[in-house]
Structure formats: structure tokens, C-alpha cells
Design a protein around this motif. Sequence first.
Motif, PDB file in Angstrom:
ATOM      1  N   ARG A 114     -61.042 116.550 -50.526  1.00 28.88           N
ATOM      2  CA  ARG A 114     -60.277 117.688 -50.198  1.00 28.88           C
ATOM      3  C   ARG A 114     -60.227 116.842 -48.753  1.00 28.88           C
ATOM      4  NH1 ARG A 114     -64.107 120.305 -51.994  1.00 28.88           N
ATOM      5  NH2 ARG A 114     -65.056 121.206 -50.001  1.00 28.88           N
ATOM      6  N   PHE A 115     -60.199 116.430 -47.620  1.00 30.48           N
ATOM      7  CA  PHE A 115     -60.138 116.218 -46.683  1.00 30.48           C
ATOM      8  C   PHE A 115     -59.249 114.974 -46.523  1.00 30.48           C
ATOM      9  CE2 PHE A 115     -61.265 112.574 -42.398  1.00 30.48           C
ATOM     10  CZ  PHE A 115     -61.160 114.021 -41.378  1.00 30.48           C
ATOM     11  N   SER A 116     -59.180 114.331 -47.330  1.00 33.40           N
ATOM     12  CA  SER A 116     -57.953 112.818 -47.357  1.00 33.40           C
ATOM     13  C   SER A 116     -57.128 113.662 -47.971  1.00 33.40           C
ATOM     14  CB  SER A 116     -59.169 111.943 -48.221  1.00 33.40           C
ATOM     15  OG  SER A 116     -57.562 110.906 -48.258  1.00 33.40           O
ATOM     16  N   ALA A 117     -56.303 115.165 -48.627  1.00 37.68           N
ATOM     17  CA  ALA A 117     -55.274 115.201 -49.217  1.00 37.68           C
ATOM     18  C   ALA A 117     -54.946 115.941 -47.671  1.00 37.68           C
ATOM     19  CB  ALA A 117     -55.617 116.178 -50.640  1.00 37.68           C
ATOM     20  N   ALA A 118     -56.040 116.566 -47.057  1.00 31.15           N
ATOM     21  CA  ALA A 118     -55.344 117.419 -46.206  1.00 31.15           C
ATOM     22  C   ALA A 118     -54.715 116.704 -45.323  1.00 31.15           C
ATOM     23  CB  ALA A 118     -56.394 118.400 -45.992  1.00 31.15           C
ATOM     24  N   LEU A 119     -55.302 115.253 -45.075  1.00 37.24           N
ATOM     25  CA  LEU A 119     -54.882 114.676 -43.230  1.00 37.24           C
ATOM     26  C   LEU A 119     -53.757 114.104 -44.543  1.00 37.24           C
ATOM     27  CD1 LEU A 119     -57.875 112.942 -42.518  1.00 37.24           C
ATOM     28  CD2 LEU A 119     -56.465 114.268 -41.050  1.00 37.24           C
ATOM     29  N   ASP A 120     -53.608 113.436 -45.561  1.00 31.38           N
ATOM     30  CA  ASP A 120     -52.332 113.168 -45.888  1.00 31.38           C
ATOM     31  C   ASP A 120     -50.662 114.045 -45.699  1.00 31.38           C
ATOM     32  OD1 ASP A 120     -53.317 110.464 -46.472  1.00 31.38           O
ATOM     33  OD2 ASP A 120     -53.514 111.257 -48.537  1.00 31.38           O
ATOM     34  N   ASP A 121     -51.358 115.477 -46.208  1.00 33.50           N
ATOM     35  CA  ASP A 121     -50.447 116.500 -46.220  1.00 33.50           C
ATOM     36  C   ASP A 121     -49.852 116.931 -44.671  1.00 33.50           C
ATOM     37  OD1 ASP A 121     -50.459 116.325 -48.648  1.00 33.50           O
ATOM     38  OD2 ASP A 121     -52.262 117.721 -49.323  1.00 33.50           O
ATOM     39  N   ASP A 122     -51.167 116.466 -43.446  1.00 34.55           N
ATOM     40  CA  ASP A 122     -51.123 116.826 -42.363  1.00 34.55           C
ATOM     41  C   ASP A 122     -51.089 118.722 -42.144  1.00 34.55           C
ATOM     42  OD1 ASP A 122     -49.706 114.242 -40.708  1.00 34.55           O
ATOM     43  OD2 ASP A 122     -47.653 114.944 -41.770  1.00 34.55           O
ATOM     44  N   ASP A 123     -52.428 118.664 -43.059  1.00 33.26           N
ATOM     45  CA  ASP A 123     -52.201 120.162 -42.860  1.00 33.26           C
ATOM     46  C   ASP A 123     -53.701 120.459 -42.211  1.00 33.26           C
ATOM     47  OD1 ASP A 123     -53.434 123.272 -43.733  1.00 33.26           O
ATOM     48  OD2 ASP A 123     -52.360 122.852 -45.325  1.00 33.26           O
ATOM     49  N   VAL A 124     -54.000 120.563 -41.237  1.00 32.77           N
ATOM     50  CA  VAL A 124     -54.817 120.381 -40.004  1.00 32.77           C
ATOM     51  C   VAL A 124     -56.035 121.413 -40.620  1.00 32.77           C
ATOM     52  CG1 VAL A 124     -55.462 120.279 -37.306  1.00 32.77           C
ATOM     53  CG2 VAL A 124     -53.289 119.278 -37.871  1.00 32.77           C
ATOM     54  N   ASP A 125     -55.620 122.588 -40.453  1.00 34.14           N
ATOM     55  CA  ASP A 125     -56.334 123.905 -40.903  1.00 34.14           C
ATOM     56  C   ASP A 125     -57.071 123.714 -42.150  1.00 34.14           C
ATOM     57  OD1 ASP A 125     -56.170 125.009 -38.972  1.00 34.14           O
ATOM     58  OD2 ASP A 125     -54.142 126.268 -39.642  1.00 34.14           O
ATOM     59  N   ALA A 126     -57.076 122.571 -43.891  1.00 40.33           N
ATOM     60  CA  ALA A 126     -57.495 122.276 -44.036  1.00 40.33           C
ATOM     61  C   ALA A 126     -58.299 121.010 -44.187  1.00 40.33           C
ATOM     62  CB  ALA A 126     -56.296 121.787 -45.191  1.00 40.33           C
TER      63      ALA A 126
END
Length: 217
Positions: free
Chosen positions: A121-133
Motif C-alpha cells: 500500500r505504501f508503494s502504491a500511495a507513493l506511485d499515486d503521489d498520495d502523501v496521506d495514504a
Amino acid sequence: MPTPLPQGIHKRSLLREDVYHSIRDAIVNGTLAPGERLKDPELEAWLGVSRTPIREALLRLERAGLIIATPGRATTVAPLDPGSTVNAQQVVAAMHELATRLAVPALGAPDLAALTAANTRFSAALDDDDVDAALAADDDFHSVFIGRCGNAMIPEVLDSALPVLRRVERQRFSLHSARHSVTAHAEIIRLAGMGDADAAALASRENWLSLGSGTDG
């Protein structure tokens, strides 16, 4: 002072801890910016509570290094201070090192699966530029060790030290260099799966200390 909407979100029965977390989170996420003046009437309108729990929360935030209170003058959000950040980073790194060392012998297959899922989930959030996630997934990853370490004092110390560091984390997680932590987390999982508590603990420590070198925790 800009305050988050909606106003009056908390009831009279709100616990003091919730008031503290609300103001702390607004500082950490940048809603209340460095140098922003904190005015009691505006905080009361936003939180929907009396002045007493607000003043208690502000005292805690001052001790945590997130606000500056000058008697008889203004109370303001503290600037990002390199010295305070390094101090907090050292404490957070040490606590996670200890938590990991204590937790690894108690980890089971479900824990390792939870670590892997959190890192995904951390990797996917970084890919999506979703800092909160990304922050939430990173917390989920490290909380596996905190939850299994068996030392109740560790989360208490982290609750005091981590908010100062969290403001820097938010900046780092918006950068490509944050990908470093995906690899670091995978190595921690590998070592924990082998039962190597010392190596996993040191890897966790280095992961947090890497925040100051342009990567993240």
C-alpha cells in the motif's frame, strides 16, 4: 488564522486527547502553517470545546516542540527547526530499533503478511503521489512491530517525538526519493522473516535515520 471546516466538529464530551490530536494534526498537515498565530476564540469555534482543554493541548504541543508560547504575547506554530528535527529523529529511530528487536521473536505469519501488505500500500500511495495514504501505510507497517514489542512505554515516547518528525515526512513523501523506503521496508521484512532480530532492528533504525539524508522513514 485559517481553521479547518466544518466548525464545531467536537462536542462538549470530547476527550482532551482528541483536542490535542486535532490541533496537532492540523499543524502536521500544514493547515496551521509555521508562524501561524493560534487564537483561543478561533480554536474554540473550530473544535467546539471550552478554553480549558485547548490550553492543556497547547501546553502539550509546546512541550512537543510544535508551538511557541510567549507569556503575555502570541502563541504561534513553531517553524521547522533542523535541530529539533534531528533530536526527534534520533529518538524515533531508537524507539523503532528497540521495538523491532523486541517484536521479531514474537512475529508470526499473519504479522509478516501484514507488513508485506502495508508496504504494498505504501508503494502504491507513493506511485499515486498520495502523501496521506503513504503516511498511513507507513504507520501501518511500523505499528506491526510496535504492537508486538510488548513494551507500553515505546508508543508513549513515539507519540511525543514523532509529530515533529512528521512534518518533515510529509515533505519527503512527496519526493521520488521516498521510494527508498519501499526497498528498506522489504529488507526489514526479509530479516524479520529469518528471525534475525538484531539485523532487522538495525535496518529499522537506518530507515528512520535516512530521513535526514534526503530519503524517508
